[in-house]
Design a protein around this motif. Sequence first.
Motif, PDB file in Angstrom:
ATOM      1  N   GLU A 110       0.843  -1.207   0.000  1.00  0.00           N
ATOM      2  CA  GLU A 110       0.000   0.000   0.000  1.00  0.00           C
ATOM      3  C   GLU A 110       0.875   1.253   0.000  1.00  0.00           C
ATOM      4  OE1 GLU A 110      -3.109   0.327  -0.431  1.00  0.00           O
ATOM      5  OE2 GLU A 110      -4.179  -1.442   0.304  1.00  0.00           O
ATOM      6  N   VAL A 113       2.493   1.728  -3.450  1.00  0.00           N
ATOM      7  CA  VAL A 113       1.601   2.307  -4.452  1.00  0.00           C
ATOM      8  C   VAL A 113       1.514   3.821  -4.285  1.00  0.00           C
ATOM      9  CG1 VAL A 113      -0.812   2.480  -5.182  1.00  0.00           C
ATOM     10  CG2 VAL A 113       0.232   0.232  -4.863  1.00  0.00           C
ATOM     11  N   TYR A 139      -0.214  -3.970  -6.766  1.00  0.00           N
ATOM     12  CA  TYR A 139      -1.655  -4.248  -6.746  1.00  0.00           C
ATOM     13  C   TYR A 139      -1.932  -5.747  -6.849  1.00  0.00           C
ATOM     14  CZ  TYR A 139      -3.431   0.561  -7.054  1.00  0.00           C
ATOM     15  OH  TYR A 139      -3.787   1.864  -6.792  1.00  0.00           O
ATOM     16  N   LEU A 142      -1.598  -7.183  -3.603  1.00  0.00           N
ATOM     17  CA  LEU A 142      -2.718  -6.773  -2.756  1.00  0.00           C
ATOM     18  C   LEU A 142      -4.029  -7.418  -3.183  1.00  0.00           C
ATOM     19  CD1 LEU A 142      -1.823  -2.975  -2.497  1.00  0.00           C
ATOM     20  CD2 LEU A 142      -1.789  -4.611  -0.601  1.00  0.00           C
ATOM     21  N   LYS A 144      -5.688  -6.788  -5.814  1.00  0.00           N
ATOM     22  CA  LYS A 144      -6.540  -5.813  -6.493  1.00  0.00           C
ATOM     23  C   LYS A 144      -6.307  -5.978  -7.990  1.00  0.00           C
ATOM     24  CE  LYS A 144      -6.651  -2.490  -2.681  1.00  0.00           C
ATOM     25  NZ  LYS A 144      -6.440  -1.082  -2.263  1.00  0.00           N
ATOM     26  N   GLU A 147      -7.107  -3.054 -10.623  1.00  0.00           N
ATOM     27  CA  GLU A 147      -6.109  -1.987 -10.583  1.00  0.00           C
ATOM     28  C   GLU A 147      -4.777  -2.468 -11.155  1.00  0.00           C
ATOM     29  OE1 GLU A 147      -8.078  -2.906  -8.166  1.00  0.00           O
ATOM     30  OE2 GLU A 147      -9.008  -1.162  -7.205  1.00  0.00           O
ATOM     31  N   ALA A 148      -4.438  -3.728 -10.880  1.00  0.00           N
ATOM     32  CA  ALA A 148      -3.196  -4.287 -11.415  1.00  0.00           C
ATOM     33  C   ALA A 148      -3.231  -4.337 -12.935  1.00  0.00           C
ATOM     34  CB  ALA A 148      -2.973  -5.688 -10.840  1.00  0.00           C
TER      35      ALA A 148
END
Length: 213
Positions: A110, A113, A139, A142, A144, A147-148
Motif C-alpha cells: 500500500e 503504491v 496491486y 494486494l 486488487k 487496478e493491477a
Amino acid sequence: VVLALFVLAEGCRSAEDRQVRRLQARAAYEQGLKGLSEKRVTLGLTSLQEAVSLDPDNPLYRNALGVVNLDLGRKAEAQEQFQKAVALDPTYAEAQHNLGLAHAEQGRFEEAVALYRKALVQPTYASPDLAYHNMGYAYLNLRKLKEAEEAFRLAIQLESKRASAHYWLGVVLVESGRREEAKGSLRTARDLDPGSIIGRSAVEVLKALGDGG
C-alpha cells in the motif's frame, strides 16, 4: 575593522571548504558509478558512502547509495537513504519511486503504491512506465486485480517491449479467469525475451494453460 575582516576571512574560508568538499563528493560519486559499472560493488558502495559523508545534503548521492543498498538486499538502509533524498528534494521522482520499491521489498505494498503515484505526478519523471509496472505488481500482491491490470496496460502503452509487463498482465488475466486473453500476453512476453526467467516462466504458464508454450 580588524574583527570585521577576521570574520569575513573566516566566512570565505568556510565557503571555500564547503566547495572543496562538494568537489570531493562529486569525484567520489563518479568513482562510485564507475566502480558499479565495472561490477566492483565494494568500491562503488564505499565511494558512494564517501560522497554522502562529504555532501550529505545532496539527494542524488543518497538516492544512488540507496539503490546499491537495495540491490544488496539491505532494505532498511536503502529505505533510509531514499527517505532522506525525498526529504531533501520532494520533487525527486526517482527517489520517490525507489522509496516505493524499498517498501515493496518489505511487503508494504500500500505504501509502495502511494509512493509510485507521487513519482508519477512529477512532470520531470523520466520512467513512468517503470512506476506503472511496479504499481501493477504491488496491486497484484494486494489482490486488487482490476487496478493491477490497468497499471500493467499503462506500462505497456508507454513501453511495449518490456517483457515482464506482458508476463504479469498475463498472470493477472489468468487469475481473473480470462485465460484466452492471458495467452496473448504470455506469448508476447515469451517472444520478447525468450532466454530470460520471464520468458521461460511465460512458457511454463502457457503449458499449464494447454497452449504448449
